[in-house]
Design an enzyme around this catalytic site. Structure first.
Site, PDB file in Angstrom:
ATOM      1  CE  LYS A 148      -3.795   1.888   2.727  1.00 45.29           C
ATOM      2  NZ  LYS A 148      -4.736   1.760   3.783  1.00 45.29           N
TER       3      LYS A 148
ATOM      4  CG  LEU B  10      -4.105   6.831   4.600  1.00 47.05           C
ATOM      5  CD1 LEU B  10      -2.756   6.285   5.612  1.00 47.05           C
ATOM      6  CD2 LEU B  10      -3.895   6.038   3.183  1.00 47.05           C
TER       7      LEU B  10
ATOM      8  CB  SER C 167      -7.661   3.561   3.063  1.00 49.04           C
ATOM      9  OG  SER C 167      -7.070   3.034   4.173  1.00 49.04           O
TER      10      SER C 167
ATOM     11  CB  ILE D 232      -7.215   3.336  11.129  1.00 48.15           C
ATOM     12  CG1 ILE D 232      -6.881   3.713  12.771  1.00 48.15           C
ATOM     13  CG2 ILE D 232      -7.829   4.121  10.323  1.00 48.15           C
ATOM     14  CD1 ILE D 232      -6.466   5.468  12.848  1.00 48.15           C
ATOM     15  N   GLY D 233      -9.894   1.448  10.765  1.00 51.90           N
ATOM     16  CA  GLY D 233     -11.268   1.384  10.896  1.00 51.90           C
ATOM     17  C   GLY D 233     -12.054   0.231  10.072  1.00 51.90           C
ATOM     18  N   GLY D 234     -11.158  -0.633   9.197  1.00 58.00           N
ATOM     19  CA  GLY D 234     -11.748  -1.391   8.274  1.00 58.00           C
ATOM     20  C   GLY D 234     -10.800  -1.502   6.855  1.00 58.00           C
ATOM     21  CB  SER D 235      -8.196   0.569   5.818  1.00 56.58           C
ATOM     22  OG  SER D 235      -8.850   1.866   5.816  1.00 56.58           O
TER      23      SER D 235
END
Length: 567
Positions: free
Chosen positions: A130, A179, A205, A226-229
């Site tokens: 990434k 992001l 992201s 960090i939240g589902g990326s």
């Protein structure tokens, strides 16, 4: 300054185009062609052997590389060509460095030839990264025009570990500006689309990784979450992807947004079209002793007993909790069907399945969002100030290309942030207690072994419409490892619109109205298996059990079962 960012973006995008070997350009299909998954093998660029190589799972690839059946140069070339095809139909790449990657592959081939030994457990394997995972000598723009021209002076710790393990980093992949989106769009490289249906998002992201790996342009990639990326693009693109616990994979040296926010850590983790890719990555990283190079990495070696599910009945008979919804938004019919398939498959395999009752998910999401919003507005403004680049506030295709942020979060005082972090701590304790109490609900003598839940209340939605990420971010707040696995895909003949239910709130109502079977046609349907903190090996092992059960069940059925969705 008004046009500075536009000029920088155009120059960088032009350099990217020039890095593509001209002989690898294809006659790409027009925008009216939605499903481009067949393009890499139909375009004529790849040889018969290269098609075979790129269709081979990570475990077999490594075995053939180690025996010298396939050279690293041949494997890297095959995946590079397929990656460039993927770029032309989904816009998934950022950094392209063919000569550097092939030189690395040649060095590994020479080492094997001269010594008869492999360099490490990932010897000769191409790996995509990434565009925030720094590599010495390359720009890490992370979707910000202000960061163009900033070349990394050293590798991220993870890159060095992968190099010592014998891997061949060969491309970097697209991300959204900041992001902090579940989709992928920035002012430099533009939008990444879903190869199964280009009218839909690839997620974010790590959306570039998702699209690339779905087209088999990479056997194994690294995303961040960090939240589902990791899980959102993995689910939207039909992949396996692992969100590890904080500190299990080294993050030092990687670029990031909101640096200094250390209550909910962003984590790096693997994405792959084969479940073996996830396992190989985690084994290799643990073997590289990341705690010696990253002060925040936990000192935890790969635990073979945990992977063998020693604490979960040896994997023989387990109890899984299925979360049909999170108490806020009810999933669309294809997602419910995926849960039903998984339940039936596990029962057929001899496991126990009970309903999982979500605890305070709305409260957890409020705490998570509050922690992010404490300083994100200032962080984003600081990152874009040098060039005057507008902060993207909508992923909709109809939105202006660069507008001021719709919500400029004023931030929180230190004391207010402390209260949010205290709330998160208390919610983690409450959820731990909630999980432990399930021991009285199972017949295994143990609490529920793992939770199986949606990744989102929908399959990959149209661009700009991935607006509810609480199905993934709640586990970030709790720091539970979670791994995605594919189940099915949206079929309008099966996944018809169901009658309206009693809506749980405005988000639930808008989600219900979003669904149209034809719009979502061919989008992959994936789920996630959630375990407890620092239980990555067991999560991988249990996902393998679930994955095998689903494949056996669907194989025995012959076709997708006609299951009535639960209400």
């Amino acid at each position: 300054m008004a046009d500075t960012w536009k000029a920088l973006a155009a120059e960088k995008k032009n350099r990217q185009k020039e890095a593509i070997p001209q002989q690898w350009l294809i006659d790409a299909p027009g925008d009216e062609v939605l499903d481009v998954t067949g393009v890499p093998e139909a375009c004529g660029l790849l040889s018969e052997l290269e098609v075979e190589i790129t269709n081979t799972g990570v475990g077999v690839l490594l075995e053939r590389l180690a025996r010298g059946v396939w050279s690293s140069v041949a494997v890297t070339t095959a995946f590079y060509k397929r990656a460039i095809v993927a770029q032309q139909v989904t816009n998934c790449l950022t950094e392209i460095f063919v000569d550097q990657a092939l030189a690395r592959a040649a060095e590994l081939d020479e080492h094997l030839k001269s010594t008869g030994k492999i360099v490490g457990p990932m010897h000769g394997l191409p790996i995509s990264l990434k565009d925030q995972i720094s590599m010495k000598g390359l720009e890490t723009t992370m979707g910000y025009t202000s960061w163009i021209g900033k070349y990394a002076e050293r590798n991220a710790v993870l890159v060095d570990i992968l190099l010592r393990a014998g891997a061949v980093p060969f491309v970097r992949t697209n991300i959204p500006q900041t992001l902090m989106w579940g989709e992928t769009l920035n002012h430099i490289f533009g939008r990444t689309v879903n190869p199964f249906n280009r009218a839909l998002t690839s997620g974010g992201s790590s959306g570039g990784e998702g699209a690339l790996i779905a087209l088999k342009g990479s056997p194994l990639g690294v995303g961040s979450d960090i939240g589902g990326s990791i899980r959102i693009p993995s689910g939207f693109c039909g992949l396996y992807g692992l969100r590890p616990s904080y500190g299990r994979v080294p993050y030092a040296g990687a670029a990031n947004s909101m640096e200094g926010q250390d209550s909910i850590h962003s984590v790096l983790g693997p994405m792959s079209a084969s479940v073996s890719g996830v396992r190989v990555f985690m084994q290799a990283v643990a073997a590289g002793a990341p705690w010696r190079y990253d002060p925040l990495a936990v000192r935890q070696k790969w635990d073979e007993r945990a992977y063998g599910l020693e604490e979960h009945g040896g994997g023989g008979r387990m109890c899984f909790g299925i979360m049909w919804d999170d108490g806020v938004v009810v999933p669309h019919p294809p997602i419910t069907r995926g849960l039903e398939i998984t339940r039936k498959a596990l029962v057929a395999a001899g496991h126990e399945v009970i309903d999982w009752q979500p605890l305070k998910h709305a409260e957890i999401e409020v705490a998570v969002a509050g922690i992010w919003n404490a300083g994100c507005g200032q962080d984003f403004r600081n990152a874009t100030a040098a060039t005057g680049e507008p902060i993207i506030s909508s992923m909709l295709p109809s939105a202006p290309e660069g507008v001021p942020a719709e919500e400029d979060h004023p931030g929180s005082s230190a004391w207010e942030l402390w209260q949010l972090q205290r709330q998160k701590r208390d919610l983690r304790q409450a959820y731990l207690d909630h999980w432990e109490k399930t021991k009285s609900d199972t017949h295994t003598g143990r609490p529920v072994d793992a939770i199986i839940a949606p990744i989102a209340p929908y399959a990959a939605p149209p661009h700009g419409m991935n607006r509810y990420t609480a199905y993934t971010s709640v586990w970030n707040g709790l720091d539970y490892p979670a791994m995605t696995f594919p189940v099915s895909s949206v079929d309008p003949a099966i996944d018809s619109t169901r009658p309206a239910h009693s809506f749980l709130g405005k988000h639930d109502e808008s989600n219900y109205k979003l669904y149209d079977p034809k719009t979502f046609e061919n989008a992959p349907v994936g789920l996630q298996l959630v375990g407890r903190t620092l239980e990555e090996e067991a999560v991988i092992g249990m996902t393998e059990v679930v994955d095998a059960a689903i494949k056996k069940f669907l194989g025995a059925e012959g076709t997708l079962p006609d299951l009535k969705p639960r209400m």
